[in-house]
Design an enzyme around this catalytic site. Structure first.
Site, PDB file in Angstrom:
ATOM      1  N   CYS A  41       0.863  -1.184   0.000  1.00 50.19           N
ATOM      2  CA  CYS A  41       0.000   0.000   0.000  1.00 50.19           C
ATOM      3  C   CYS A  41       0.899   1.233   0.000  1.00 50.19           C
ATOM      4  O   CYS A  41       2.081   1.152   0.322  1.00 50.19           O
ATOM      5  CB  CYS A  41      -0.870   0.023   1.258  1.00 50.19           C
ATOM      6  N   ARG A  42       0.318   2.379  -0.332  1.00 48.39           N
ATOM      7  CA  ARG A  42       1.099   3.615  -0.311  1.00 48.39           C
ATOM      8  C   ARG A  42       0.181   4.795  -0.076  1.00 48.39           C
ATOM      9  O   ARG A  42      -0.934   4.844  -0.594  1.00 48.39           O
ATOM     10  CB  ARG A  42       1.850   3.819  -1.622  1.00 48.39           C
TER      11      ARG A  42
END
Length: 154
Positions: free
Chosen positions: A130-131
């Site tokens: 994720c980011r």
């Protein structure tokens, strides 16, 4: 090509054998030493948190690539990777990256380098981390980017 899982830093190995839930500081010469009162990384059980890294030379602490967000992003990601590996993980173990940029206009350039880095370090078909990306002022004037990460090592 993604690297083999590195062995945890010696301090992390000792803690794993004596008390798995102990909080262990992760240190490596592969990333710049912290400038203030914090650790490069901390591992507690399977959770590894990497402090925000910037575009610094690991040996000298000098800020590199003034004005070049692409080169700064690459150097910053390599610093994060060094701490991740010192903690006994790989980029494939990272579940979350947080990217801090000083300018919205730099997002596409940062994203291009980030995508190349992920492609190099996550197996084809693997789950990408994720980011989150936010736009902020950073602690040092030459910094255009800072990145931290969290990994889960099983």
């Amino acid at each position: 090509m993604p690297a083999e899982r590195p062995q945890p830093a010696e301090t992390a190995q000792a803690a794993e054998h004596t008390r798995p839930a102990e909080k262990v500081e992760i240190r490596t010469d592969g990333a710049p030493a912290p400038a203030w009162t914090f650790s490069q990384g901390v591992r507690k059980g399977p959770i590894l948190q990497v402090s925000g890294q910037g575009p610094q030379d690991p040996a000298t602490g000098e800020y590199l690539h003034h004005g070049d967000v692409k080169a700064q992003t690459r150097r910053t990601l390599e610093n994060v990777k060094a701490v991740v590996e010192a903690g006994g993980a790989t980029i494939e173990d990272v579940v979350m990256f947080r990217v801090y940029l000083t300018k919205r206009a730099d997002f596409p350039l940062m994203n291009e380098v980030y995508a190349e880095f992920i492609e190099e370090n996550v197996k084809p078909g693997g789950v990408k981390p994720c980011r989150t990306t936010v736009f902020v002022e950073l602690p040092q004037e030459p910094m255009l980017v800072e990145i931290d990460a969290q990994a889960v090592v099983v």
